[in-house]
Design a protein around this motif. Structure first.
Motif, mmCIF file in Angstrom:
data_model
loop_
_atom_site.group_PDB
_atom_site.id
_atom_site.type_symbol
_atom_site.label_atom_id
_atom_site.label_comp_id
_atom_site.label_asym_id
_atom_site.label_seq_id
_atom_site.Cartn_x
_atom_site.Cartn_y
_atom_site.Cartn_z
ATOM 1 N N UNK A 1 -38.379 26.562 70.320
ATOM 2 C CA UNK A 1 -37.571 25.970 69.365
ATOM 3 C C UNK A 1 -37.392 24.514 69.697
ATOM 4 N N UNK A 2 -37.674 24.150 71.104
ATOM 5 C CA UNK A 2 -37.663 22.799 71.605
ATOM 6 C C UNK A 2 -38.617 21.858 70.818
ATOM 7 N N UNK A 3 -39.857 22.413 70.726
ATOM 8 C CA UNK A 3 -40.777 21.819 70.027
ATOM 9 C C UNK A 3 -40.444 21.374 68.653
ATOM 10 N N UNK A 4 -39.975 22.426 67.975
ATOM 11 C CA UNK A 4 -39.525 22.304 66.525
ATOM 12 C C UNK A 4 -38.564 21.163 66.490
ATOM 13 N N UNK A 5 -37.393 21.272 67.347
ATOM 14 C CA UNK A 5 -36.478 20.431 67.336
ATOM 15 C C UNK A 5 -37.071 19.059 67.220
ATOM 16 N N UNK A 6 -37.878 18.726 68.479
ATOM 17 C CA UNK A 6 -38.688 17.590 68.538
ATOM 18 C C UNK A 6 -39.307 16.784 67.399
ATOM 19 N N UNK A 7 -40.189 17.729 66.867
ATOM 20 C CA UNK A 7 -40.892 17.481 65.778
ATOM 21 C C UNK A 7 -40.079 17.048 64.670
ATOM 22 N N UNK A 8 -39.044 17.707 64.348
ATOM 23 C CA UNK A 8 -38.349 17.632 63.038
ATOM 24 C C UNK A 8 -37.154 16.473 63.301
ATOM 25 N N UNK A 9 -36.422 16.581 64.293
ATOM 26 C CA UNK A 9 -35.561 15.767 64.359
ATOM 27 C C UNK A 9 -35.628 14.530 65.068
ATOM 28 N N UNK A 10 -36.709 13.966 65.730
ATOM 29 C CA UNK A 10 -36.975 12.969 66.630
ATOM 30 C C UNK A 10 -38.375 12.289 66.323
ATOM 31 N N UNK A 11 -38.470 11.047 66.845
ATOM 32 C CA UNK A 11 -39.774 10.424 66.890
ATOM 33 C C UNK A 11 -40.320 10.399 68.478
ATOM 34 N N UNK A 12 -40.017 11.275 69.178
ATOM 35 C CA UNK A 12 -40.238 11.621 70.698
ATOM 36 C C UNK A 12 -41.883 12.043 70.578
ATOM 37 N N UNK A 13 -42.580 11.537 71.249
ATOM 38 C CA UNK A 13 -43.687 12.070 71.536
ATOM 39 C C UNK A 13 -43.991 13.255 72.713
ATOM 40 N N UNK A 14 -44.751 14.297 71.997
ATOM 41 C CA UNK A 14 -44.889 15.360 73.110
ATOM 42 C C UNK A 14 -46.153 14.860 73.779
ATOM 43 N N UNK A 15 -45.907 15.224 75.313
ATOM 44 C CA UNK A 15 -47.152 14.997 75.972
ATOM 45 C C UNK A 15 -47.807 16.124 76.656
ATOM 46 N N UNK A 16 -48.896 16.062 77.092
ATOM 47 C CA UNK A 16 -49.808 17.268 77.634
ATOM 48 C C UNK A 16 -49.149 17.057 79.199
ATOM 49 N N UNK A 17 -48.712 18.488 79.815
ATOM 50 C CA UNK A 17 -48.222 18.275 81.086
ATOM 51 C C UNK A 17 -48.656 19.783 81.540
ATOM 52 N N UNK A 18 -49.401 19.686 82.603
ATOM 53 C CA UNK A 18 -49.763 20.861 83.070
ATOM 54 C C UNK A 18 -48.550 21.530 84.041
ATOM 55 N N UNK A 19 -47.539 21.011 84.268
ATOM 56 C CA UNK A 19 -46.589 21.486 85.095
ATOM 57 C C UNK A 19 -45.280 21.723 84.185
ATOM 58 N N UNK A 20 -45.290 21.499 82.957
ATOM 59 C CA UNK A 20 -44.010 21.867 82.033
ATOM 60 C C UNK A 20 -44.623 22.014 80.561
ATOM 61 N N UNK A 21 -44.162 23.365 79.944
ATOM 62 C CA UNK A 21 -44.734 23.749 78.533
ATOM 63 C C UNK A 21 -44.311 22.609 77.630
ATOM 64 N N UNK A 22 -43.310 22.035 77.799
ATOM 65 C CA UNK A 22 -42.808 20.897 76.977
ATOM 66 C C UNK A 22 -42.441 19.855 77.818
ATOM 67 N N UNK A 23 -43.078 18.542 77.360
ATOM 68 C CA UNK A 23 -42.801 17.311 78.303
ATOM 69 C C UNK A 23 -43.079 16.191 76.947
ATOM 70 N N UNK A 24 -42.037 15.285 77.298
ATOM 71 C CA UNK A 24 -42.115 14.198 76.098
ATOM 72 C C UNK A 24 -41.629 12.795 76.547
ATOM 73 N N UNK A 25 -42.113 12.022 75.991
ATOM 74 C CA UNK A 25 -41.428 10.541 75.768
ATOM 75 C C UNK A 25 -40.687 10.085 74.564
ATOM 76 N N UNK A 26 -39.521 10.113 74.873
ATOM 77 C CA UNK A 26 -38.449 9.519 73.902
ATOM 78 C C UNK A 26 -38.903 8.032 73.447
#
Ligand SMILES: [Mg+2]
Length: 277
Positions: free
Chosen positions: A118-143
């Protein structure tokens, strides 16, 4: 009389070092650490410095080299959840804690699978934040902006109630997730048990949201934030009788460390005149 501050827990980015790359860290900070170590050794009560950071070891050690840190910390708390002792330049895992921490995250992150979706969908559809690969968190991003990070954070907060134990880790425009039992504060309290130094003799210094768990009197009775700290951190520090420095980064940490010692009537670590006077 032993020094009232025997354990120092400092964030790195924005607390000891400037955000601009490559600038060496403030030398007076290391003078204080050296002086505190020497006084501790003399009294038979070792002084301990830990860097308490969101970074991984590889990134932390590269940064310390790039900034020409003249001293290494005694311990490091990495990714806001794992504890390591530094020995001969290497980070040795505090295995029991780190294993329990990894297990708690594995279980919680697996259970929360629908949230990540749900969070990935929100980030991709509602924001321009960049999803980052992070072995310590299934979702990590830079707004892109603080405001955008606020929006993602607010969205995540409305869902967190469904996933007990899940917490947001916010550092500027960066967001990641963790198990709420593991943060800079709980790691610092575990380190206190290992080294036998209580919160009463601990100084914590930080500048941003992810430092708030250690900037409490439960974790450290001596609290400092540099002049560049964000306003919520400054308020929290001041509300608990801590010191909000005028100077930025490590110079601000030194200013606060000196001022708190002076307030407590303790001997200054270096010289007679505090550095900011
Ligand atoms: Mg910071």
């Amino acid at each position: 009389m032993p020094d009232p501050i025997r354990l120092l827990s400092t964030d790195l980015d924005g607390t000891l070092i400037d955000f601009r790359p490559g600038l060496p860290a403030e030398p007076s900070f290391f003078e204080r650490v050296e002086a505190a170590r020497a006084r501790g050794a003399e009294a038979g009560l070792p002084f301990i410095w830990t860097i308490n950071t969101g970074r991984w070891w590889q990134s932390l050690s590269a940064e310390l080299l790039a900034r020409a840190f003249p001293l290494a910390p005694d311990w490091v708390i990495l990714t806001e959840r794992e504890i390591y002792r530094i020995h001969n330049g290497r980070a040795l895992a505090e295995y029991g804690w780190n294993r329990r921490c990894a297990e708690a995250h594995r279980e919680l992150f697996a259970v929360a699978a629908p949230f990540w979706q749900e969070l990935r969908e929100f980030v991709e559809s509602q924001t321009g934040a960049e999803l980052l690969p992070d072995p310590g968190s299934p979702v990590a991003l830079r707004a892109r902006t603080d405001h955008e990070a606020d929006r993602v954070s607010q969205f995540a907060e409305t869902r967190l109630g469904e996933w007990p134990g899940l917490a947001i880790v916010r550092n500027g425009v960066y967001l990641r997730f963790c198990h709420s039992d593991y943060d800079k504060g709980s790691c610092l309290r575990h380190l206190q048990e290992i080294v036998g130094i209580p919160p009463q003799a601990t100084l914590a210094a930080g500048d941003h949201y992810n430092d708030l768990p250690m900037l409490t009197r439960r974790s450290a009775h001596w609290l400092v934030c540099p002049g560049n700290a964000i306003e919520p951190v400054r308020s929290v520090v001041l509300a608990q009788g801590g010191y909000a420095a005028g100077q930025n980064f490590a110079a601000g940490v030194v200013e606060g460390w000196d001022a708190l010692l002076a307030q407590a009537g303790a001997e200054p670590l270096v010289g007679e005149v505090a550095a900011w006077e």
